[in-house]
Scaffold this active site. Structure first.
Site, PDB file in Angstrom:
ATOM      1  N   ASP A 135      -0.731  16.466  13.997  1.00 57.04           N
ATOM      2  CA  ASP A 135      -0.410  16.322  12.570  1.00 57.04           C
ATOM      3  C   ASP A 135      -1.681  16.016  11.785  1.00 57.04           C
ATOM      4  OD1 ASP A 135       1.209  16.316  10.328  1.00 57.04           O
ATOM      5  OD2 ASP A 135       1.761  14.215  10.517  1.00 57.04           O
TER       6      ASP A 135
ATOM      7  N   LEU B  14       0.802  -1.215   0.000  1.00 57.77           N
ATOM      8  CA  LEU B  14       0.000   0.000   0.000  1.00 57.77           C
ATOM      9  C   LEU B  14       0.835   1.265   0.000  1.00 57.77           C
ATOM     10  CD1 LEU B  14      -2.684  -1.080   2.645  1.00 57.77           C
ATOM     11  CD2 LEU B  14      -2.955  -1.028   0.170  1.00 57.77           C
TER      12      LEU B  14
ATOM     13  N   SER C 226      11.093   5.615   4.019  1.00 57.30           N
ATOM     14  CA  SER C 226      12.514   5.329   4.206  1.00 57.30           C
ATOM     15  C   SER C 226      12.773   4.233   5.228  1.00 57.30           C
ATOM     16  CB  SER C 226      13.245   6.603   4.627  1.00 57.30           C
ATOM     17  OG  SER C 226      12.680   7.131   5.818  1.00 57.30           O
ATOM     18  N   PHE C 227      11.821   4.009   6.161  1.00 61.23           N
ATOM     19  CA  PHE C 227      12.068   2.993   7.172  1.00 61.23           C
ATOM     20  C   PHE C 227      10.905   2.015   7.333  1.00 61.23           C
ATOM     21  CE2 PHE C 227       9.760   6.201   9.556  1.00 61.23           C
ATOM     22  CZ  PHE C 227       8.956   5.458  10.397  1.00 61.23           C
ATOM     23  N   ALA C 228       9.826   2.158   6.556  1.00 62.01           N
ATOM     24  CA  ALA C 228       8.670   1.292   6.740  1.00 62.01           C
ATOM     25  C   ALA C 228       7.958   1.019   5.424  1.00 62.01           C
ATOM     26  CB  ALA C 228       7.691   1.922   7.739  1.00 62.01           C
ATOM     27  N   LYS C 229       7.283  -0.122   5.367  1.00 66.69           N
ATOM     28  CA  LYS C 229       6.392  -0.470   4.266  1.00 66.69           C
ATOM     29  C   LYS C 229       5.042  -0.851   4.864  1.00 66.69           C
ATOM     30  CE  LYS C 229      10.016  -2.269   1.196  1.00 66.69           C
ATOM     31  NZ  LYS C 229      10.508  -3.461   0.444  1.00 66.69           N
TER      32      LYS C 229
END
Length: 432
Positions: free
Chosen positions: A150, A32, A36-39
């Site tokens: 945010d 999805l 840079s550090f997660a999928k």
């Protein structure tokens, strides 16, 4: 910028290999989003076939000192707020030596931002419904001491039934982050960030900052674009301070009033999230969903009632090793948690804990809610909480070592375990 929990793929990436599973529990089906550090994957539970979203965080890429607390904050905020139907529900957290797997409910409708991008401005009734759900979720957050910080359409998801889900709590502020009731960290997306944060002139009220973001989101829902140009931050701040924006003719006068009161550059006179519930335009067709009252918890903030607290299965899981954040990173605080079940009454357990604490030299303090008892001795600090699983029949007792975990294990745990043993039906978390 890291992905929100569910970013619709553009264009759709290829599916992962059919053999891609997580710890034998989830079959990954579709990518999805990535950062840079997660999928983030869509996945299917191999236990019950349910569709979920899984955020896979690579520990080797989160060495940055700023990223570890952000990940832990996201998980901690979601587990505290999972009761509300308009907050993306966390289901499980699993960790290996190299990966953290955050499993959450799947929002099949994708981002609200994508819907606005495709359709432009929304009909007022539709925009108000999304706005009501957002504000309901935020009031729940604020009454639990959490400020999101945010808020933007990209972080608002839709489920299969078109209900809004607030996500991405990585920049949220928890109760323990407040200094003298104020926050001091500048964060968020500039186009949706309150002016007092952009000015960086001192502390700010997180709930008032969220209210400002709500005003911007409502404007975007009704107009299809932002009221302020964010390409030049100083110029944008000047426009904000002068309230230099225009309403399209399609926005009704009652809706304009709400936006105007929320986009007040002075946080002292800005309409609050709480204040919206007294506004006639906001309250029109306002529905209180049946799911909003869960196991004695009123999502509008009345809190737990009675002696002890009623909990559901997730509450129990969230206190177990399955959601124990201390194991996610080697540098995480050495908080330690132990649990046992008991058939004794809440009052009996409370008295026993106070008695044992006094005998062992702990200073005892009684909490104002949730039947919490705090105990302190030197560098060791404990918190006991009682939860009624079956009223008057089965009690879950959890106690957390919030400070001095190693000293407690070496010098105090044996005494506590022996002293409480006559109340214990069984120990949990492998504490035997």
């Amino acid at each position: 910028m890291e992905p929100s929990l569910q970013h619709p793929p553009q264009p759709p990436p290829p599916p992962p290999p059919r053999s891609a599973t997580i710890l034998g529990k989830y079959q990954l089906t579709r990518l999805l989003g990535r950062g840079s550090f997660a999928k983030v994957y869509q996945a299917r539970s191999l236990i019950d076939g349910a569709t979920v979203a899984v955020k896979i965080i690579d520990k080797s890429k989160t060495v940055d000192a700023a990223m570890e607390p952000r990940i832990i904050r996201e998980i901690d905020a979601m587990r505290r707020l999972h009761h509300h139907p308009n907050i993306l529900r966390i289901q499980e957290v699993m960790a290996t030596k190299t990966k953290i797997h955050l499993v959450v409910e799947f929002a099949a409708g994708g981002e609200l931002f994508s819907k606005i991008s495709r359709r432009g401005r929304l009909p007022e009734a539709t925009a108000r419904r999304y706005f009501q759900q957002l504000v309901s979720a935020l009031r729940f957050c604020h009454r639990n001491g959490v400020a999101h910080r945010d808020l933007k359409p990209q972080n608002l998801l839709l489920d299969a039934d078109g209900n809004l889900k607030v996500s991405d709590f990585g920049l949220s502020a928890l109760p323990e982050h407040h200094q003298d009731g104020l926050l001091h960290t500048a964060c968020g997306t500039p186009a949706y960030t309150a002016p007092e944060i952009l000015r960086r002139s001192g502390g700010y009220d997180g709930s008032k900052a969220d209210a400002w973001s709500c005003g911007l989101i409502l404007y975007v829902l009704l107009a299809g674009h932002l009221p302020f140009d964010d390409s030049n931050i100083p110029a944008m701040c000047k426009k904000i301070s002068r309230r230099d924006y225009r309403f399209p003719e399609c926005i009704s006068k009652p809706a304009r009033f709400v936006i105007h009161k929320l986009l007040d550059p002075n946080p002292e006179t800005r309409m609050s999230v709480e204040g919206l519930f007294g506004n006639a335009w906001f309250k029109k067709s306002l529905r209180v969903e049946a799911e909003e009252r869960v196991f004695g918890w009123d999502v509008y903030g009345k809190g737990y009632e009675g002696k002890g607290s009623s909990v559901n299965a997730f509450d129990i899981i969230s206190m177990s090793s399955g959601l124990d954040l201390r194991g996610l990173f080697e540098t995480t605080s050495n908080r330690r948690e132990k649990m046992f079940t008991s058939s004794a009454k809440v009052e009996v357990v409370e008295e026993k804990v106070k008695e044992v604490g006094g005998v062992l030299g702990f200073k005892v303090e009684i909490g104002k809610k949730n039947s919490a008892i705090g105990l302190v001795k030197g560098k060791v600090a404990l918190v006991f909480e009682m939860f009624e699983i079956v009223p008057a029949q089965l009690l879950l007792v959890a106690f957390t070592v919030v400070e001095g975990g190693l000293e407690f294990e070496e010098h105090h745990w044996g005494d506590w375990k022996d002293a409480l043993q006559d109340l214990v039906l069984s120990w949990h978390n492998n504490e035997s």
